[in-house]
Design an enzyme around this catalytic site. Structure first.
Site, PDB file in Angstrom:
ATOM      1  N   ARG A  49      26.156  -3.046   6.404  1.00 21.31           N
ATOM      2  CA  ARG A  49      26.775  -1.893   7.290  1.00 21.31           C
ATOM      3  C   ARG A  49      27.360  -2.551   8.648  1.00 21.31           C
ATOM      4  O   ARG A  49      28.193  -2.136   9.336  1.00 21.31           O
ATOM      5  CB  ARG A  49      25.918  -0.794   7.775  1.00 21.31           C
ATOM      6  N   LYS A 215       3.078   3.204  -5.781  1.00 24.70           N
ATOM      7  CA  LYS A 215       2.185   1.842  -5.222  1.00 24.70           C
ATOM      8  C   LYS A 215       2.123   2.213  -3.821  1.00 24.70           C
ATOM      9  O   LYS A 215       1.080   1.664  -2.879  1.00 24.70           O
ATOM     10  CB  LYS A 215       2.692   0.504  -5.518  1.00 24.70           C
ATOM     11  N   SER A 278       2.871  -5.597   4.422  1.00 25.45           N
ATOM     12  CA  SER A 278       3.483  -4.083   3.833  1.00 25.45           C
ATOM     13  C   SER A 278       3.559  -3.192   4.974  1.00 25.45           C
ATOM     14  O   SER A 278       2.560  -2.887   5.651  1.00 25.45           O
ATOM     15  CB  SER A 278       2.467  -3.633   2.668  1.00 25.45           C
TER      16      SER A 278
END
Length: 380
Positions: A49, A215, A278
């Site tokens: 973008r 998860k 994460s």
């Protein structure tokens, strides 16, 4: 005498990957996948973008905002117009946040060559409809085979060429069964495979996607308990029981329990629950340490997929009558105002159950009040 390893089954007819592929989304994972394709010799266009990001990819072979310090292949070409990205390609990957999959799929439908396979690389369940990401894409890309790519993959490590594996899943038609080498799943897996990236093939799209959606929620739970000061026993218990929740939901939707034991299930879960790299684990850790949600990530508006999935996954589970106590606990904390300590204490004080589902047993916890009081105090 040196023994040679046994060869696995190889189709009689040779299989070949796609030669021209578009990757839609120049975030960290989209850029890493595009780099992998380019290194495999695939003519790859990466749509973004932001014109500045696209210009940097073409000029400096870098995406410093998303993958700092990573050199991208010089053959990787960035584009800003969707029509340019999709012109004359043989396959496409949509790699955007789950909330954007519908709108981006609609744009892809306007420009994609008729009938090319499209793989979704976002993980989650659409909040408004309860649909998996592939089902969202199917509604917008009606004439295209839809699949997904999922697995234990941190983008930065993948882009650096660390050994990495993921699963490419598409439904297999009758023709695909007869000639699997011509199926979208096999051809895209071959396109992605390099000396360091190893792709596997699955026909269980539902099972693969459920692993990717659930998860993230379990990783937030692991992060919360880690942040609260608990260690490996607790995390191992949450991971293992989280796998059971994955299996239950996958099976209820027609997926296979076996799929959840693979890369897209246990593999992705163990990775996401084991490292603050994460975002889901990192969010949970900060919340477990008592940081208010608005102050997490130093107040930056970081998108954490599991935060949205906690609601959409449990909405779907409730609709199907599937018990998912870990995901329900995370939802209660993130969205229903539950106290973190009390919520996790209640999770640990649930009735005693049999681990093999077939036994179908449940007994009252013999120390419910003590468990709730002790754990709630320790976590607080």
């Amino acid at each position: 005498m040196k023994h040679q390893p046994m060869a696995s089954h190889v189709p009689q007819d040779p299989a070949r990957g796609y030669q021209r592929v578009a990757v839609i989304g120049a975030g960290s994972w989209g850029t890493a996948l595009a780099a992998t394709l380019a290194r495999a010799g695939v003519q790859t266009r990466l749509w973004g973008r932001n014109p500045q990001v696209v210009d940097e990819i073409n000029r400096d072979h870098r995406n410093s905002a998303m993958l700092p310090g990573v050199d991208l292949p010089e053959t990787l070409y960035g584009v800003h117009e969707m029509s340019d990205a999709l012109s004359d390609v043989e396959a496409a990957l949509i790699v955007v946040p789950s909330r954007s999959v519908r709108s981006v799929s609609r744009q892809v439908a306007e420009h994609a060559p008729e009938g090319i396979p499209v793989a979704i690389c976002a993980k989650g369940i659409e909040a408004e409809t309860g649909l998996l990401m592939s089902q969202v894409a199917e509604e917008e890309l009606k004439t295209h085979p839809i699949g997904c790519v999922s697995g234990p993959t941190f983008a930065h490590e993948t882009a650096l060429g660390y050994p990495t594996s993921a699963t490419v899943a598409f439904p297999f038609t009758y023709a695909d069964r007869l000639k699997p080498q011509d199926s979208p799943a096999v051809r895209l897996a071959l396109s992605l495979t390099t000396e360091s990236f190893r792709a596997y093939v699955s026909d269980d799209l539902v099972g693969v996607e459920i692993g990717g959606a659930v998860k993230n929620v379990v990783a937030i739970a692991c992060g919360m308990m880690t942040g609260a000061g608990f260690a490996e026993n607790t995390r191992a218990a949450l991971i293992t029981r989280g796998v059971d929740e994955m299996k239950r939901l996958a099976e209820a939707l027609g997926g296979r329990r076996e799929t959840v034991t693979g890369l897209s299930g246990i593999g992705d879960l163990s990775l996401t629950c084991s490292s603050p790299t994460s975002r889901n684990m990192a969010l949970g850790q900060q919340l477990g340490q008592g940081t208010p949600r608005a102050e997490c990530f130093d107040g930056k508006p970081i998108v954490v997929e599991g935060e949205f999935n906690a609601r959409s996954v449990t909405d779907l589970a409730r609709k199907l009558g599937v018990s998912m106590p870990i995901c329900e606990t995370v939802r209660a904390i993130l969205h229903d105002g539950a106290d973190l300590g009390s919520a996790f204490a209640a999770l640990w004080a649930r009735p005693i159950e049999a681990e093999p589902r077939a036994m179908d047993l449940a007994f009252s916890h013999p120390a419910t009040d003590q468990a709730i009081a002790t754990l709630a105090e320790r976590i607080s």
